[in-house]
Design a protein around this motif. Structure first.
Motif, PDB file in Angstrom:
ATOM      1  N   UNK A  62      48.218  33.573  45.195  1.00 55.08           N
ATOM      2  CA  UNK A  62      47.470  33.027  46.292  1.00 55.08           C
ATOM      3  C   UNK A  62      46.526  34.791  46.835  1.00 55.08           C
ATOM      4  N   UNK A  63      47.357  35.706  46.536  1.00 59.25           N
ATOM      5  CA  UNK A  63      46.259  36.941  46.508  1.00 59.25           C
ATOM      6  C   UNK A  63      45.045  36.673  45.601  1.00 59.25           C
ATOM      7  N   UNK A  64      45.391  37.143  44.300  1.00 56.97           N
ATOM      8  CA  UNK A  64      44.575  36.639  43.250  1.00 56.97           C
ATOM      9  C   UNK A  64      43.197  35.987  43.844  1.00 56.97           C
ATOM     10  N   UNK A  65      43.697  34.671  44.206  1.00 57.02           N
ATOM     11  CA  UNK A  65      42.573  33.637  44.776  1.00 57.02           C
ATOM     12  C   UNK A  65      41.932  34.768  46.109  1.00 57.02           C
ATOM     13  N   UNK A  66      41.840  35.004  46.954  1.00 49.99           N
ATOM     14  CA  UNK A  66      41.901  35.721  48.080  1.00 49.99           C
ATOM     15  C   UNK A  66      40.887  37.101  46.898  1.00 49.99           C
ATOM     16  N   UNK A  67      40.652  37.025  45.824  1.00 52.25           N
ATOM     17  CA  UNK A  67      40.072  38.380  45.755  1.00 52.25           C
ATOM     18  C   UNK A  67      38.348  38.101  44.698  1.00 52.25           C
ATOM     19  N   UNK A  68      38.458  36.505  44.240  1.00 55.94           N
ATOM     20  CA  UNK A  68      37.709  36.730  43.050  1.00 55.94           C
ATOM     21  C   UNK A  68      36.232  37.079  43.546  1.00 55.94           C
ATOM     22  N   UNK A  69      36.069  37.369  45.075  1.00 57.95           N
ATOM     23  CA  UNK A  69      34.676  37.923  44.992  1.00 57.95           C
ATOM     24  C   UNK A  69      34.522  39.513  44.031  1.00 57.95           C
ATOM     25  N   UNK A  70      35.865  39.750  43.808  1.00 60.90           N
ATOM     26  CA  UNK A  70      35.523  40.702  43.238  1.00 60.90           C
ATOM     27  C   UNK A  70      36.274  40.695  41.212  1.00 60.90           C
ATOM     28  N   UNK A  71      35.480  40.977  40.194  1.00 58.01           N
ATOM     29  CA  UNK A  71      35.869  40.818  38.846  1.00 58.01           C
ATOM     30  C   UNK A  71      36.854  41.287  38.876  1.00 58.01           C
ATOM     31  N   UNK A  72      37.460  41.841  39.345  1.00 60.00           N
ATOM     32  CA  UNK A  72      39.202  42.281  39.274  1.00 60.00           C
ATOM     33  C   UNK A  72      39.977  41.503  39.205  1.00 60.00           C
ATOM     34  N   UNK A  73      39.704  40.882  40.695  1.00 59.45           N
ATOM     35  CA  UNK A  73      40.561  39.526  41.518  1.00 59.45           C
ATOM     36  C   UNK A  73      40.221  38.287  40.096  1.00 59.45           C
TER      37      UNK A  73
END
Length: 250
Positions: A62-73
């Motif tokens: 869930x945290x990674x999905x919220x950061x999908x606007x970034x390449x690392x996310x």
């Protein structure tokens, strides 16, 4: 006014140099904004996702999905978005996403390379054209007289385009090397984060179907009515056969 005056004195080569400088500056400002957002947020994203993965893979996803606007996310979310995968698929998802993201980080690189190569050549071309124009007006009888002063002035003005081309190329090259350094650093960040993620996966593989199975189990438990316990039958037992003489003899 001095800049405009120098621009016009530089000759026709100043116009393509102006176009190249505008293209180079647009790429430089866009890449600076891009790298500024990445470098200020990626460390926090990696730390939060990996810390969550040690306890709960669903929270990490869930945290990674919220950061999908970034390449690392997007890189960290790629394997977590899959369900029921093995370690080989997990690693392939990380590798393929890393290649795509690193390729996207090279955007504008070819344009800067073209500016670095073309700007000095256009500046030199402008200087050659200026020299041709200046030397064409020289006469042999005018050598050593005051009439040749305008020729030397024209030669000096023709060097403006060369200086402009070198300035554009030097600035573009400096930022090009800077962006290359950022890219090399991103390769290290992706490799380290991917290795840690894969290590956590091998130690405790995620089971995203737990919550789904629990919900299904609860639903089936509520909707399923177990059969009643076997007790005394409510139907009458069939009557015993009559005691006939034949049965008694047998």
């Amino acid at each position: 006014m001095d800049i405009l005056d120098l621009f016009y004195k530089g000759g026709p080569a100043m116009w393509p140099l102006l176009v190249l400088s505008i293209l180079s500056l647009s790429v430089i400002f866009e890449r600076l904004w891009f790298w500024l957002r990445i470098l200020t947020q990626e460390k926090e994203i990696v730390t939060r996702v990996l810390d969550a993965a040690r306890d709960n893979w669903e929270v990490a996803a869930e945290m990674a999905k919220r950061a999908t606007d970034q390449p690392i996310g997007r890189f960290l979310y790629a394997p977590l978005s899959l369900r029921n995968i093995d370690s080989e698929t997990f690693r392939l998802a990380l590798e393929s996403t890393a290649e795509d993201e690193l390729a996207g980080m090279r955007r504008g690189e070819k344009l800067l390379e073209a500016v670095i190569a073309l700007a000095p050549l256009l500046g030199l071309l402008g200087t050659v054209l200026g020299l041709i124009h200046s030397l064409r007006s020289i006469r042999i009888g005018d050598l050593g007289t005051e009439s040749t002063a305008g020729v030397t002035t024209g030669i000096g003005e023709s060097l403006i385009s060369t200086a402009t081309g070198l300035i554009v190329a030097i600035v573009s090259l400096a930022f090009y090397r800077l962006f290359q350094g950022f890219l090399v650093n991103q390769v290290k960040v992706f490799r380290k984060a991917g290795n840690e993620m894969e290590l956590l996966y091998r130690q405790s593989p995620p089971n995203f179907s737990n919550s789904t199975s629990v919900i299904a189990e609860e639903t089936s438990r509520n909707s399923f009515n177990p059969p009643r316990k076997r007790g005394k039958s409510t139907f009458p037992e069939p009557p015993a056969p009559p005691n006939t003489p034949d049965s008694l003899e047998s």
